[in-house]
Design an enzyme around this catalytic site. Structure first.
Site, PDB file in Angstrom:
ATOM      1  N   ARG A  47       0.811  -1.213   0.000  1.00 32.15           N
ATOM      2  CA  ARG A  47       0.000   0.000   0.000  1.00 32.15           C
ATOM      3  C   ARG A  47       0.847   1.266   0.000  1.00 32.15           C
ATOM      4  NH1 ARG A  47      -2.468   2.956   3.910  1.00 32.15           N
ATOM      5  NH2 ARG A  47      -1.995   1.455   5.560  1.00 32.15           N
ATOM      6  N   TYR A 101     -12.410  13.339 -20.741  1.00 31.81           N
ATOM      7  CA  TYR A 101     -12.909  11.989 -20.498  1.00 31.81           C
ATOM      8  C   TYR A 101     -14.101  12.043 -19.538  1.00 31.81           C
ATOM      9  CZ  TYR A 101     -13.114   7.355 -18.345  1.00 31.81           C
ATOM     10  OH  TYR A 101     -13.556   6.158 -17.830  1.00 31.81           O
ATOM     11  N   ASP A 173      -3.997  14.891 -18.755  1.00 28.10           N
ATOM     12  CA  ASP A 173      -4.236  13.489 -19.080  1.00 28.10           C
ATOM     13  C   ASP A 173      -3.594  13.235 -20.445  1.00 28.10           C
ATOM     14  OD1 ASP A 173      -5.247  11.007 -19.901  1.00 28.10           O
ATOM     15  OD2 ASP A 173      -7.139  11.301 -18.847  1.00 28.10           O
TER      16      ASP A 173
END
Length: 389
Positions: A47, A101, A173
């Site tokens: 993690r 998006y 992005d």
């Protein structure tokens, strides 16, 4: 080192996990979720994004995007959401490109009000549209170029200069372009995000996300990421590292196919509009040429003469009517039913995403076979229209 060697070499060699024991040619997989914490330099825990496979693949991501640091996530949206939450808090404001998006738009609109984070979608994708949306409490500017699904091109350098002049953080992005075609950090962008499910994975069998930026920005992202827990399993990390080795070969083939199919569709009497930055008729063709090394493997188009988009896609034999994009196989989909289904009809109409719009992700098949499949699907659709009439 990464900037001094070829991109193909970066894909193959940077970020390998060295097999010190058996000297294997590929990276070994370390599947452990428990590592010793005494007498070690790094206290590893999945993690914390620092297992051997995670740590090394992050170096490859950084090298591909000419960044100081990289980080791998369990999905593109995990990468995007974690990055945004790392730099926004209650009372802050973000400027968001309107041609974006659908999943990112949905996240911002549905989740940010819960955190007291304000947002403004631009009226367009020009630098002046971003400037007009900046407020006193703006902290982040988010853009996407080429955009999903209309392939709009934003002037990355001018937006990055605007953002820096205001002391803000820019995030882009870069999924549609991939690091093969475009490196936004070279134009002054602070942070690059990817849905690694797409071109980085490239085989429609990996769900992942990636971020590349400075070490300072990455530290902030890492702190939030460790709390949210959007890490990727080491087996998938290993698969992604393997897939990136052929990234340049795949993307160059997809670029070539996309340009050929865009030209074919643009000259077809049953096609109304084609959206591809590699066409000289595209309004941002010169801009795309100035900031991209290749025009990408994605395009969108609309049929005319009453031909239904969904019927046409059902008649395809080789090209798959399938969700997602950037695999070695060619796919088509209707954004209004998939990637942008979460948006209202009014929202889609405002940015030009019609019900007849088809997004086309080019694979690496023979362009002749792809053209033939489209021809027969159009022919079959026209027959069905006549039968129904």
């Amino acid at each position: 080192m990464a900037k001094k060697i070829g991109l193909d070499t970066v894909c193959v060699h940077i970020g390998e996990v060295k097999d010190q024991q058996f000297k294997g040619a590929v990276s070994p997989i370390y599947m452990s979720t428990s590592y010793q914490f005494t007498d070690v330099d790094v206290r590893r825990y999945p993690r914390n994004y620092n297992t051997p496979n995670q740590e090394n693949l992050s170096k490859k991501i950084a090298a591909l995007e000419h960044a100081e640091a990289g980080m791998i996530f369990s999905s593109g949206m995990a990468a995007i959401s974690t990055t945004l939450l790392a730099f926004l808090k209650i009372g802050d404001h973000i400027v968001v490109q309107n041609t974006l998006y659908g999943g990112t738009s949905q996240f911002i609109q549905e989740e940010f009000p819960k955190y007291g984070i304000e947002y403004t979608f631009t009226n367009g994708y020009k630098p002046e549209d971003f400037e007009a949306a900046i407020q006193e409490n703006t902290k982040v500017v988010y853009l996407e170029s080429p955009s999903n699904p209309l392939l709009t091109i934003t002037n990355i350098k001018r937006v990055s200069e605007l953002v820096k002049s205001r002391g803000l953080i820019s995030i882009i992005d870069n999924t549609f372009a991939s690091p093969v075609n475009q490196n936004p950090i070279d134009f002054g962008i602070d942070i690059v995000v990817h849905s690694a499910t797409k071109y980085l994975g490239g085989h429609s069998d990996i769900l992942a996300g990636a971020v590349a930026c400075s070490k300072a920005h990455m530290h902030a992202i890492w702190k939030v990421g460790a709390n949210l827990g959007g890490n990727l399993s080491d087996f998938t990390v290993w698969m992604l590292e393997r897939s990136i080795k052929t990234l340049v070969l795949r993307v160059k083939a997809q670029n070539k196919n996309a340009k050929a199919l865009a030209k074919f569709l643009n000259g077809h009497p049953d096609v109304k509009n084609v959206y591809y930055p590699g066409l000289k008729s595209h309004p941002e063709y010169k801009l795309a040429k100035s900031q991209m090394r290749g025009f990408g493997g994605m395009l969108s188009f609309e049929l005319n003469n009453g031909l239904d988009a969904l019927t046409f896609q059902k008649e395809l034999k080789l090209i798959k009517a399938s969700m997602s994009l950037a695999g070695v196989e060619s796919t088509m989909l209707s954004p209004c039913m998939t990637s942008h289904a979460s948006m209202s009809q009014e929202q889609r109409d405002s940015i030009g995403i019609t019900n007849e719009l088809i997004r086309f992700s080019l694979g690496i098949e023979s362009k002749k076979d792809l053209i033939q499949d489209i021809k027969q699907a159009i022919k079959a659709t026209k027959k069905l229209v006549k039968i129904e009439a």
